[in-house]
Design an enzyme around this catalytic site. Structure first.
Site, PDB file in Angstrom:
ATOM      1  N   THR A 217      23.721  31.441  11.688  1.00 54.69           N
ATOM      2  CA  THR A 217      22.771  30.642  12.458  1.00 54.69           C
ATOM      3  C   THR A 217      21.937  31.557  13.351  1.00 54.69           C
ATOM      4  O   THR A 217      22.330  32.695  13.625  1.00 54.69           O
ATOM      5  CB  THR A 217      23.472  29.619  13.375  1.00 54.69           C
ATOM      6  OG1 THR A 217      24.073  30.314  14.490  1.00 54.69           O
ATOM      7  CG2 THR A 217      24.525  28.825  12.634  1.00 54.69           C
ATOM      8  N   ASP A 218      20.815  31.065  13.817  1.00 53.39           N
ATOM      9  CA  ASP A 218      20.123  31.768  14.894  1.00 53.39           C
ATOM     10  C   ASP A 218      20.859  31.456  16.199  1.00 53.39           C
ATOM     11  O   ASP A 218      21.809  30.671  16.226  1.00 53.39           O
ATOM     12  CB  ASP A 218      18.652  31.347  14.955  1.00 53.39           C
ATOM     13  CG  ASP A 218      17.776  32.426  15.594  1.00 53.39           C
ATOM     14  OD1 ASP A 218      18.310  33.270  16.343  1.00 53.39           O
ATOM     15  OD2 ASP A 218      16.562  32.425  15.351  1.00 53.39           O
ATOM     16  N   TRP A 219      20.408  32.074  17.266  1.00 54.04           N
ATOM     17  CA  TRP A 219      21.073  31.980  18.573  1.00 54.04           C
ATOM     18  C   TRP A 219      21.237  30.503  18.986  1.00 54.04           C
ATOM     19  O   TRP A 219      20.276  29.854  19.375  1.00 54.04           O
ATOM     20  CB  TRP A 219      20.249  32.735  19.608  1.00 54.04           C
ATOM     21  CG  TRP A 219      20.868  32.869  20.952  1.00 54.04           C
ATOM     22  CD1 TRP A 219      20.973  31.904  21.905  1.00 54.04           C
ATOM     23  CD2 TRP A 219      21.459  34.046  21.515  1.00 54.04           C
ATOM     24  NE1 TRP A 219      21.583  32.390  23.031  1.00 54.04           N
ATOM     25  CE2 TRP A 219      21.900  33.716  22.815  1.00 54.04           C
ATOM     26  CE3 TRP A 219      21.659  35.346  21.054  1.00 54.04           C
ATOM     27  CZ2 TRP A 219      22.518  34.640  23.650  1.00 54.04           C
ATOM     28  CZ3 TRP A 219      22.268  36.255  21.886  1.00 54.04           C
ATOM     29  CH2 TRP A 219      22.699  35.905  23.166  1.00 54.04           C
ATOM     30  N   ALA A 220      22.467  29.983  18.876  1.00 52.13           N
ATOM     31  CA  ALA A 220      22.806  28.607  19.256  1.00 52.13           C
ATOM     32  C   ALA A 220      22.020  27.549  18.486  1.00 52.13           C
ATOM     33  O   ALA A 220      21.935  26.407  18.919  1.00 52.13           O
ATOM     34  CB  ALA A 220      22.639  28.400  20.763  1.00 52.13           C
ATOM     35  N   SER A 221      21.469  27.918  17.320  1.00 55.03           N
ATOM     36  CA  SER A 221      20.705  26.913  16.567  1.00 55.03           C
ATOM     37  C   SER A 221      21.619  25.824  16.015  1.00 55.03           C
ATOM     38  O   SER A 221      21.160  24.722  15.710  1.00 55.03           O
ATOM     39  CB  SER A 221      19.909  27.555  15.421  1.00 55.03           C
ATOM     40  OG  SER A 221      20.736  27.975  14.359  1.00 55.03           O
TER      41      SER A 221
END
Length: 277
Positions: A217-221
């Site tokens: 995932t992207d940062w906290a996506s």
């Protein structure tokens, strides 16, 4: 302590080789499974030696420029223990109001495909076994550059025909170039966040293109799917992400917190976890 317990898979933005070696020693010698940590960083257009931004490199229309720059960046980053970069950013962006256009290769699908593949080859070298290679992570999969109004993180509405003609080809080129990992994007498209989108993560990436690396995932996506109204809480976030084809979560901790219970309840198959591992 968490590394010793096997609860951390990667460390972001640590660049001190002495600290990296100390953390790796714990992972390798003191944890139950002895799995080394992935040390990662956004190495976008150089590590110590700074090159023009990717948009500037793309303006050369010379893929060798991009490949050479990524190779130097990989040699420098790997020298301190970084073995994974969150690059290249190969979003097609046609709205100059979107600030992250600087991190990509511009508006042209073909040029972005060629430059992105060159960057993957530069970062990863001839073999990921080489001590000077770092794993590439093409991002953001997919459609992030089409954010409505040029507003970062905003929703997109891209019909499948346009998705396949404009936004997907650079990622397919990166797959063919051997990219080791992929990153999901923050945006939703037609109401479905990329981090919970089985169509792009399974049907397209795995089945059509034969990608055999892992998806992060992207940062906290993952947890941001709550903001999108796609998940009610962290438990649903973990369930929808993993079942859609995400293998690793960045930052938001819903996987490590919620997956044991979800497996017990039969909402996530143990075989799905095994595949991600």
């Amino acid at each position: 302590a968490l590394i010793k317990k096997g609860e951390i898979g990667s460390i972001l933005n640590e660049v001190d080789p002495a600290r990296i070696n100390a953390l790796q020693r714990v992972a390798m010698e003191e944890s139950r499974l002895g799995i080394p940590l992935l040390i990662a960083r956004d190495v976008i257009h150089g590590f110590k030696t700074i090159f023009p931004i990717p948009l500037g490199q793309a303006a050369s229309f010379n893929p060798q420029v991009a490949k050479d720059g990524a190779r130097v960046a990989a040699i420098e980053a790997s020298s301190v223990g970084i073995r994974w970069t969150f690059a290249p950013m190969i979003d097609i962006a046609r709205d100059p109001r979107w600030g992250r256009i600087a991190e990509g290769c511009g508006e042209d699908t073909y040029l972005t495909s060629v430059m992105g593949a060159a960057m993957v080859e530069g970062f990863q070298g001839d073999s990921l076994n080489s001590p000077t290679s770092i794993a590439a992570c093409p991002k953001h999969f997919v459609g992030y550059g089409a954010a409505e109004g040029g507003r970062d993180y905003n929703s997109t509405f891209i019909p499948e025909r346009r998705l396949r003609n404009v936004y997907l080809p650079p990622f397919e080129a990166a797959t063919k170039a051997g990219a080791a990992t992929f990153m999901t994007s923050f945006n939703d498209n037609d109401g479905i966040p990329s981090t919970g989108n089985a169509f792009i993560l399974k049907n397209v990436l795995r089945d059509e293109w034969g990608f055999d690396g892992f998806v992060v995932t992207d940062w906290a996506s993952a947890s941001e799917m709550i903001s999108h109204g796609f998940a009610a809480g962290s438990k649903e976030v973990a369930m929808k992400s993993v079942n859609a084809g995400v293998d690793m979560e960045m930052v938001s901790y819903t996987f490590v917190k919620e997956l044991p219970e979800l497996v017990k309840e039969g909402k996530v198959k143990e075989s799905t976890i095994d595949e991600a591992v």
